[in-house]
Design a protein around this motif. Structure first.
Motif, PDB file in Angstrom:
ATOM      1  N   ASP A  40       0.870  -1.180   0.000  1.00  0.00           N
ATOM      2  CA  ASP A  40       0.000   0.000   0.000  1.00  0.00           C
ATOM      3  C   ASP A  40       0.903   1.226   0.000  1.00  0.00           C
ATOM      4  N   ALA A  41       0.554   2.233  -0.791  1.00  0.00           N
ATOM      5  CA  ALA A  41       1.398   3.434  -0.845  1.00  0.00           C
ATOM      6  C   ALA A  41       0.611   4.613  -1.390  1.00  0.00           C
ATOM      7  N   LEU A  42       0.994   5.813  -0.920  1.00  0.00           N
ATOM      8  CA  LEU A  42       0.439   7.062  -1.445  1.00  0.00           C
ATOM      9  C   LEU A  42       1.217   8.219  -0.832  1.00  0.00           C
ATOM     10  N   ALA A  43       1.333   9.312  -1.589  1.00  0.00           N
ATOM     11  CA  ALA A  43       2.016  10.504  -1.100  1.00  0.00           C
ATOM     12  C   ALA A  43       1.138  11.723  -1.337  1.00  0.00           C
ATOM     13  N   SER A  44       1.263  12.698  -0.437  1.00  0.00           N
ATOM     14  CA  SER A  44       0.544  13.965  -0.577  1.00  0.00           C
ATOM     15  C   SER A  44       1.418  15.076  -0.038  1.00  0.00           C
ATOM     16  N   LYS A  45       0.911  16.299  -0.072  1.00  0.00           N
ATOM     17  CA  LYS A  45       1.675  17.443   0.411  1.00  0.00           C
ATOM     18  C   LYS A  45       1.951  17.339   1.906  1.00  0.00           C
ATOM     19  N   GLN A  46       1.008  16.758   2.669  1.00  0.00           N
ATOM     20  CA  GLN A  46       1.141  16.676   4.117  1.00  0.00           C
ATOM     21  C   GLN A  46       2.005  15.503   4.571  1.00  0.00           C
ATOM     22  N   GLY A  47       2.213  14.521   3.694  1.00  0.00           N
ATOM     23  CA  GLY A  47       2.993  13.366   4.117  1.00  0.00           C
ATOM     24  C   GLY A  47       2.923  12.250   3.101  1.00  0.00           C
ATOM     25  N   VAL A 105       8.313  -0.335   5.980  1.00  0.00           N
ATOM     26  CA  VAL A 105       7.264   0.650   6.244  1.00  0.00           C
ATOM     27  C   VAL A 105       7.951   2.012   6.326  1.00  0.00           C
ATOM     28  N   GLU A 106       7.522   2.937   5.479  1.00  0.00           N
ATOM     29  CA  GLU A 106       8.165   4.252   5.422  1.00  0.00           C
ATOM     30  C   GLU A 106       7.090   5.306   5.252  1.00  0.00           C
ATOM     31  N   GLY A 107       7.348   6.477   5.824  1.00  0.00           N
ATOM     32  CA  GLY A 107       6.411   7.569   5.639  1.00  0.00           C
ATOM     33  C   GLY A 107       6.270   8.403   6.890  1.00  0.00           C
ATOM     34  N   GLY A 108       5.275   9.284   6.860  1.00  0.00           N
ATOM     35  CA  GLY A 108       5.037  10.141   8.002  1.00  0.00           C
ATOM     36  C   GLY A 108       4.209  11.349   7.620  1.00  0.00           C
ATOM     37  N   ALA A 109       4.182  12.310   8.528  1.00  0.00           N
ATOM     38  CA  ALA A 109       3.345  13.491   8.331  1.00  0.00           C
ATOM     39  C   ALA A 109       4.050  14.724   8.870  1.00  0.00           C
ATOM     40  N   ASP A 110       3.788  15.832   8.205  1.00  0.00           N
ATOM     41  CA  ASP A 110       4.283  17.141   8.627  1.00  0.00           C
ATOM     42  C   ASP A 110       3.074  18.066   8.700  1.00  0.00           C
ATOM     43  N   VAL A 111       2.444  18.099   9.888  1.00  0.00           N
ATOM     44  CA  VAL A 111       1.211  18.868  10.091  1.00  0.00           C
ATOM     45  C   VAL A 111       1.390  19.784  11.297  1.00  0.00           C
ATOM     46  N   ASP A 112       0.332  20.490  11.664  1.00  0.00           N
ATOM     47  CA  ASP A 112       0.438  21.501  12.719  1.00  0.00           C
ATOM     48  C   ASP A 112       0.926  20.920  14.046  1.00  0.00           C
ATOM     49  N   ASP A 113       0.370  19.761  14.437  1.00  0.00           N
ATOM     50  CA  ASP A 113       0.647  19.222  15.771  1.00  0.00           C
ATOM     51  C   ASP A 113       1.928  18.398  15.836  1.00  0.00           C
ATOM     52  N   VAL A 114       2.280  17.754  14.734  1.00  0.00           N
ATOM     53  CA  VAL A 114       3.346  16.762  14.815  1.00  0.00           C
ATOM     54  C   VAL A 114       4.153  16.716  13.523  1.00  0.00           C
TER      55      VAL A 114
END
Length: 245
Positions: free
Chosen positions: A186-193, A219-228
């Protein structure tokens, strides 16, 4: 006409049942390590740390369970439960602000990193042949994450529950009846992560009901959002049982 329609419907349902299969994928193994696991909480004001660089990781056994149902050879529906918690420990060489709590340099600290995944997947097999199977689909993922820092003075954590849509893919090539080479994930990318969960390996069919698999999972990935802010790369040595009922 009604009788004819009823008979046709019964024949259609019978054919679906004839080609329906229940499948179980029971996977386990070792977490080999993390290339990186970068955390900053809160994203503004917190201290960014790379956990495997700053601390050491404890060896960890993992498992995951997938239950699937195949209809008419091409339509695949599955549920996945994939829990994971890894522990880092040691001491930082600088003061760390995590979750608005300061962890002083040189003091022993433990970090428990939880990243559980619950997924519902539908996949359609574009190719379904004796020697090759190729499919694409959609996955609805619920992510249950928690990062906990603790030492003798403080014990604080930040948890997060979120929904992530992903693209699912599956490729299996069979050089013989018993052997398969598999690439799936499973995979997907967006502006937030972004998020990727990919397995590459081989499978051996013991009989028409039971097979075994062996390979590597990342398993790779993550998020760059307001809280974390959190991005990780986790490596797995994986083995499993493939059961068809």
């Amino acid at each position: 006409m009604k009788m004819k329609f009823l008979l046709s419907s019964l024949l259609f349902l019978s054919s679906i049942q004839l080609y329906a299969q229940v499948k179980l994928d029971l996977e386990g193994g070792l977490v080999l390590g993390t290339n990186y696991n970068k955390v900053r909480i809160p994203n503004v004001g917190g201290t960014i740390v790379n956990l495997p660089e700053d601390l050491s990781i404890d060896p960890k056994v993992f498992y995951r369970i997938r239950a699937g149902y195949t209809i008419a050879k091409r339509h695949n529906i599955s549920l996945l439960y994939a829990p994971l918690t890894v522990t880092y420990q040691g001491n930082f060489n600088r003061n760390i602000n995590f979750n608005n709590t300061t962890f002083l340099a040189g003091q022993p600290v433990k970090v428990h990193y939880k990243f559980n995944s619950y997924r519902l997947t539908y996949r359609y097999d574009l190719i379904s042949r004796a020697r090759a199977q190729v499919g694409v689909g959609l996955t609805a993922k619920i992510r249950e994450a928690d990062v906990r820092f603790q030492n003798e003075s403080f014990n604080t954590h930040f948890d997060n529950l979120g929904f992530v849509p992903l693209i699912n893919f599956y490729v299996a090539l069979k050089p013989s009846y018993r052997w398969s080479v598999i690439l799936e994930g499973d995979a997907l990318a967006s502006k937030q992560g972004r998020a990727e969960d990919i397995f590459a390996g081989v499978a051996y069919q013991l009989n028409n009901k039971l097979g075994v698999k062996l390979g590597y999972r990342v398993v790779e990935g993550g998020a760059d959002v307001d809280d974390v802010y959190n991005f990780n790369w986790i490596n797995y040595a994986s083995a499993g049982l493939l059961i068809t009922l």
